[in-house]
Design an enzyme around this catalytic site. Structure first.
Site, PDB file in Angstrom:
ATOM      1  N   ASP A   9     -13.999  -2.109   2.347  1.00 23.32           N
ATOM      2  CA  ASP A   9     -13.129  -2.308   3.506  1.00 23.32           C
ATOM      3  C   ASP A   9     -13.916  -1.852   4.737  1.00 23.32           C
ATOM      4  O   ASP A   9     -14.587  -2.662   5.403  1.00 23.32           O
ATOM      5  CB  ASP A   9     -11.827  -1.500   3.282  1.00 23.32           C
ATOM      6  CG  ASP A   9     -10.894  -1.468   4.489  1.00 23.32           C
ATOM      7  OD1 ASP A   9     -11.254  -1.990   5.555  1.00 23.32           O
ATOM      8  OD2 ASP A   9      -9.782  -0.898   4.377  1.00 23.32           O
TER       9      ASP A   9
ATOM     10  N   LYS B  31     -10.222  -7.725   7.005  1.00 18.62           N
ATOM     11  CA  LYS B  31      -9.321  -7.352   8.103  1.00 18.62           C
ATOM     12  C   LYS B  31      -9.897  -7.950   9.375  1.00 18.62           C
ATOM     13  O   LYS B  31     -10.980  -7.535   9.819  1.00 18.62           O
ATOM     14  CB  LYS B  31      -9.229  -5.835   8.259  1.00 18.62           C
ATOM     15  CG  LYS B  31      -8.436  -5.126   7.178  1.00 18.62           C
ATOM     16  CD  LYS B  31      -8.443  -3.637   7.424  1.00 18.62           C
ATOM     17  CE  LYS B  31      -7.720  -2.890   6.312  1.00 18.62           C
ATOM     18  NZ  LYS B  31      -7.998  -1.434   6.377  1.00 18.62           N
TER      19      LYS B  31
ATOM     20  N   LYS C 212      -2.942   4.882  -2.468  1.00 18.13           N
ATOM     21  CA  LYS C 212      -3.927   5.619  -1.685  1.00 18.13           C
ATOM     22  C   LYS C 212      -4.339   6.835  -2.507  1.00 18.13           C
ATOM     23  O   LYS C 212      -3.477   7.513  -3.099  1.00 18.13           O
ATOM     24  CB  LYS C 212      -3.302   6.056  -0.355  1.00 18.13           C
ATOM     25  CG  LYS C 212      -3.035   4.886   0.591  1.00 18.13           C
ATOM     26  CD  LYS C 212      -4.343   4.272   1.050  1.00 18.13           C
ATOM     27  CE  LYS C 212      -4.151   3.389   2.261  1.00 18.13           C
ATOM     28  NZ  LYS C 212      -5.432   2.853   2.763  1.00 18.13           N
TER      29      LYS C 212
ATOM     30  N   SER D 169       0.860  -1.176   0.000  1.00 20.71           N
ATOM     31  CA  SER D 169       0.000   0.000   0.000  1.00 20.71           C
ATOM     32  C   SER D 169       0.903   1.234   0.000  1.00 20.71           C
ATOM     33  O   SER D 169       1.740   1.386   0.889  1.00 20.71           O
ATOM     34  CB  SER D 169      -0.884  -0.025   1.252  1.00 20.71           C
ATOM     35  OG  SER D 169      -1.702   1.122   1.332  1.00 20.71           O
TER      36      SER D 169
ATOM     37  N   ASP E 226      -7.170   2.911  -3.195  1.00 21.48           N
ATOM     38  CA  ASP E 226      -7.940   2.898  -1.945  1.00 21.48           C
ATOM     39  C   ASP E 226      -8.223   4.335  -1.526  1.00 21.48           C
ATOM     40  O   ASP E 226      -7.301   5.119  -1.295  1.00 21.48           O
ATOM     41  CB  ASP E 226      -7.135   2.181  -0.849  1.00 21.48           C
ATOM     42  CG  ASP E 226      -7.916   2.033   0.458  1.00 21.48           C
ATOM     43  OD1 ASP E 226      -9.075   2.486   0.536  1.00 21.48           O
ATOM     44  OD2 ASP E 226      -7.347   1.453   1.407  1.00 21.48           O
TER      45      ASP E 226
ATOM     46  N   GLU F  49     -11.091   0.612  -3.783  1.00 19.71           N
ATOM     47  CA  GLU F  49     -11.450   0.223  -2.420  1.00 19.71           C
ATOM     48  C   GLU F  49     -12.133   1.393  -1.707  1.00 19.71           C
ATOM     49  O   GLU F  49     -11.606   2.514  -1.696  1.00 19.71           O
ATOM     50  CB  GLU F  49     -10.159  -0.183  -1.705  1.00 19.71           C
ATOM     51  CG  GLU F  49     -10.321  -0.730  -0.304  1.00 19.71           C
ATOM     52  CD  GLU F  49      -8.963  -1.127   0.280  1.00 19.71           C
ATOM     53  OE1 GLU F  49      -7.965  -1.265  -0.467  1.00 19.71           O
ATOM     54  OE2 GLU F  49      -8.899  -1.290   1.518  1.00 19.71           O
TER      55      GLU F  49
ATOM     56  N   GLY G  58      -4.472  -4.751   5.697  1.00 16.54           N
ATOM     57  CA  GLY G  58      -3.407  -4.558   6.672  1.00 16.54           C
ATOM     58  C   GLY G  58      -3.657  -3.312   7.503  1.00 16.54           C
ATOM     59  O   GLY G  58      -4.301  -2.360   7.040  1.00 16.54           O
TER      60      GLY G  58
ATOM     61  N   LYS H  26      -0.901  -0.885  -4.498  1.00 14.69           N
ATOM     62  CA  LYS H  26      -2.141  -0.170  -4.167  1.00 14.69           C
ATOM     63  C   LYS H  26      -1.775   1.278  -3.888  1.00 14.69           C
ATOM     64  O   LYS H  26      -0.915   1.549  -3.052  1.00 14.69           O
ATOM     65  CB  LYS H  26      -2.793  -0.833  -2.962  1.00 14.69           C
ATOM     66  CG  LYS H  26      -3.764   0.020  -2.153  1.00 14.69           C
ATOM     67  CD  LYS H  26      -4.555  -0.834  -1.178  1.00 14.69           C
ATOM     68  CE  LYS H  26      -4.760  -0.159   0.156  1.00 14.69           C
ATOM     69  NZ  LYS H  26      -5.514  -1.009   1.106  1.00 14.69           N
TER      70      LYS H  26
HETATM   71  C1  NPQ Z   1      -6.592   0.426   4.583  1.00 16.09           C
HETATM   72  N1  NPQ Z   1      -4.288   0.094   5.476  1.00 16.09           N
HETATM   73  O1  NPQ Z   1      -6.566  -0.524   3.841  1.00 16.09           O
HETATM   74  C2  NPQ Z   1      -5.576   0.616   5.698  1.00 16.09           C
HETATM   75  C3  NPQ Z   1      -5.734   1.865   6.402  1.00 16.09           C
HETATM   76  C4  NPQ Z   1      -4.699   2.343   7.338  1.00 16.09           C
HETATM   77  C5  NPQ Z   1      -2.204  -0.724   4.626  1.00 16.09           C
HETATM   78  O2  NPQ Z   1      -3.545   0.792   3.488  1.00 16.09           O
HETATM   79  C6  NPQ Z   1      -1.705   3.526  11.176  1.00 16.09           C
HETATM   80  C7  NPQ Z   1      -2.420   2.432  11.567  1.00 16.09           C
HETATM   81  C8  NPQ Z   1      -1.883   4.023   9.918  1.00 16.09           C
HETATM   82  C9  NPQ Z   1      -3.355   1.846  10.729  1.00 16.09           C
HETATM   83  C10 NPQ Z   1      -3.013   3.964   7.790  1.00 16.09           C
HETATM   84  C11 NPQ Z   1      -3.411   0.135   4.474  1.00 16.09           C
HETATM   85  C12 NPQ Z   1      -2.811   3.460   9.062  1.00 16.09           C
HETATM   86  C13 NPQ Z   1      -3.571   2.357   9.465  1.00 16.09           C
HETATM   87  C14 NPQ Z   1      -3.949   3.401   6.947  1.00 16.09           C
HETATM   88  C15 NPQ Z   1      -4.495   1.812   8.588  1.00 16.09           C
HETATM   89  O3  NPQ Z   1      -7.498   1.219   4.460  1.00 16.09           O
HETATM   90 MG    MG Z   2      -8.635   0.230   2.908  1.00 19.91          MG
END
Ligand code: NPQ
Ligand code: MG
Length: 368
Positions: free
Chosen positions: A239, A263, A163, A135, A189, A214, A291, A161
């Site tokens: 998600d 998740k 953001k 990500s 995402d 996403e 994650g 992926k």
């Molecule tokens: C998601 N994760 O899929 C999340 C969101 C996310 C890997 O993109 C600190 C702790 C920062 C948890 C940033 C990924 C974070 C977090 C993003 C979770 O939406």
């Molecule tokens: Mg997400």
């Protein structure tokens, strides 16, 4: 197996680089670890809450509070612990799924270690290794993004992926496609940053052949996602909206998504996560493992889950080094773009005491 007590440990781990999403920029991962002591040995669980309630309504102080006041007393009231009695014992308390998931994971780890069964085997994993995706956060500019993606591809990541948020969507995707080609598995995402009024704008992503988009809309806007799905060629993946097997079944029945991000923390634990895998498989819908910037402990459990047969897309199960210079367990490393599924008893990894001590902020013991 009887409960003896639980240690709630707060840790803080610096990230290798700031991670920016549509809900903010993180530079340190603060989280809560649970160590359950039982009459048959210990077990670990990681609570994936963030410091602030910006991804979901849960946050770390609230998780610690609900554990102390409600969840631990309910667990300690159980005469015997096993993986199937945790969720029912906690069901009277609404929500707080990430806190519940951490506790259920600690019970699972202790129970499986005592029986020398690996988490992967117990879950029904069919793969020995899982493909790793990564990500990639929102960057200051396109050159910085291209450098980051180039680095991850060089490391061997098999899926990228990006953001996205309003103002950082079409052009970054176009730039990555132009530079690295149409062959790389690519998805985006939005973490709820758009509304249905953005449908025409988001349809501009269709030309880039993305695996999925996403969570473009609010977590409660399931009908909006169904409407959006009819206006996009890019498959929608949910998600934040999927908080249980029931909400997954509802979203699929409504046509709100055609892919599901699983998740375990968000849905209250690995048993519920497996039910989402099962209900999605019954619909012919692919799932992948999300994650939450887990340490090696949470990562080990996620990799075991991602080895179930319905996890047909690479997950956000990256190597430890994606987020942390030093993990608290032996690090997960990429081999040929994959992570090995732990096969030791329980989660198959344990925190290294010296490394754990270095990142510990506070620690409290609650006896049964
Ligand atoms: C998601 N994760 O899929 C999340 C969101 C996310 C890997 O993109 C600190 C702790 C920062 C948890 C940033 C990924 C974070 C977090 C993003 C979770 O939406
Ligand atoms: Mg997400």
């Amino acid at each position: 197996m009887k409960p003896v007590g639980v240690e709630l440990r707060r840790i803080a781990m610096p990230l290798v680089s700031p991670f920016r999403t549509s809900f903010g920029t993180q530079t340190t991962r603060e989280l809560l670890l649970l160590r359950l002591e039982t009459t048959e040995g210990e077990g670990w669980g990681e609570c994936v809450t963030m410091t602030d309630p910006v991804y979901s309504s849960e946050y770390t102080e609230a998780a610690a509070d609900v554990l102390r006041r409600h969840l631990l007393p309910a667990l300690f009231a159980q005469p015997h612990l096993d993986p199937w009695t945790v969720a029912p014992a906690l069901a009277a308390f609404k929500g707080h799924r990430m806190a519940k998931a951490a506790l259920e994971t600690a019970v699972l780890d202790a129970w499986l270690r005592a029986r020398s069964i690996s988490f992967a085997e117990w879950l029904g994993a069919t793969a020995d290794r899982v493909p790793a995706g990564v990500s990639v956060g929102i960057m200051d500019d396109i050159p910085a993004l291209l450098d980051a993606v180039e680095g991850y591809l060089a490391e061997g990541y098999l899926r990228i992926k990006l953001k996205i948020e309003p103002g950082w969507d079409i052009e970054p995707v176009r730039a990555v496609r132009e530079r690295f080609g149409d062959g790389i598995p690519l998805q985006v995402d939005a973490n709820t940053a758009y509304t249905v009024a953005d449908a025409q704008h988001l349809a501009r992503l269709d030309e880039f052949g993305l695996l999925l988009i996403e969570q473009p809309l609010d977590e409660e806007d399931v009908r909006g996602h169904a409407r959006l799905a009819r206006q996009l060629r890019t498959p929608i993946c949910l998600d934040e909206s999927i908080v249980s097997a029931r909400s997954a079944a509802d979203a699929l029945a409504l046509g709100a998504c055609s892919v599901v991000n699983v998740k375990p923390g968000r849905v209250g634990g690995y048993l519920e996560a497996r039910r989402i895998h099962d209900v999605s498989a019954a619909h012919g819908v692919p799932v992948w493992c999300g994650g939450m910037l887990e340490t090696g402990l949470g990562r080990a459990a996620n990799v075991a889950l991602a080895a179930l047969p319905g996890f047909t897309l690479p997950g956000d199960t990256s190597a430890s080094g994606r987020y942390y210079r030093t993990d608290i367990t032996e690090p997960f490393v990429l081999r040929d773009g994959h992570l090995d599924v732990p096969r030791g008893p329980g989660l198959g990894v344990s925190p290294v005491p010296e490394l754990l001590a270095e990142v510990t902020v506070s620690n409290e013991w609650t006896a049964r």
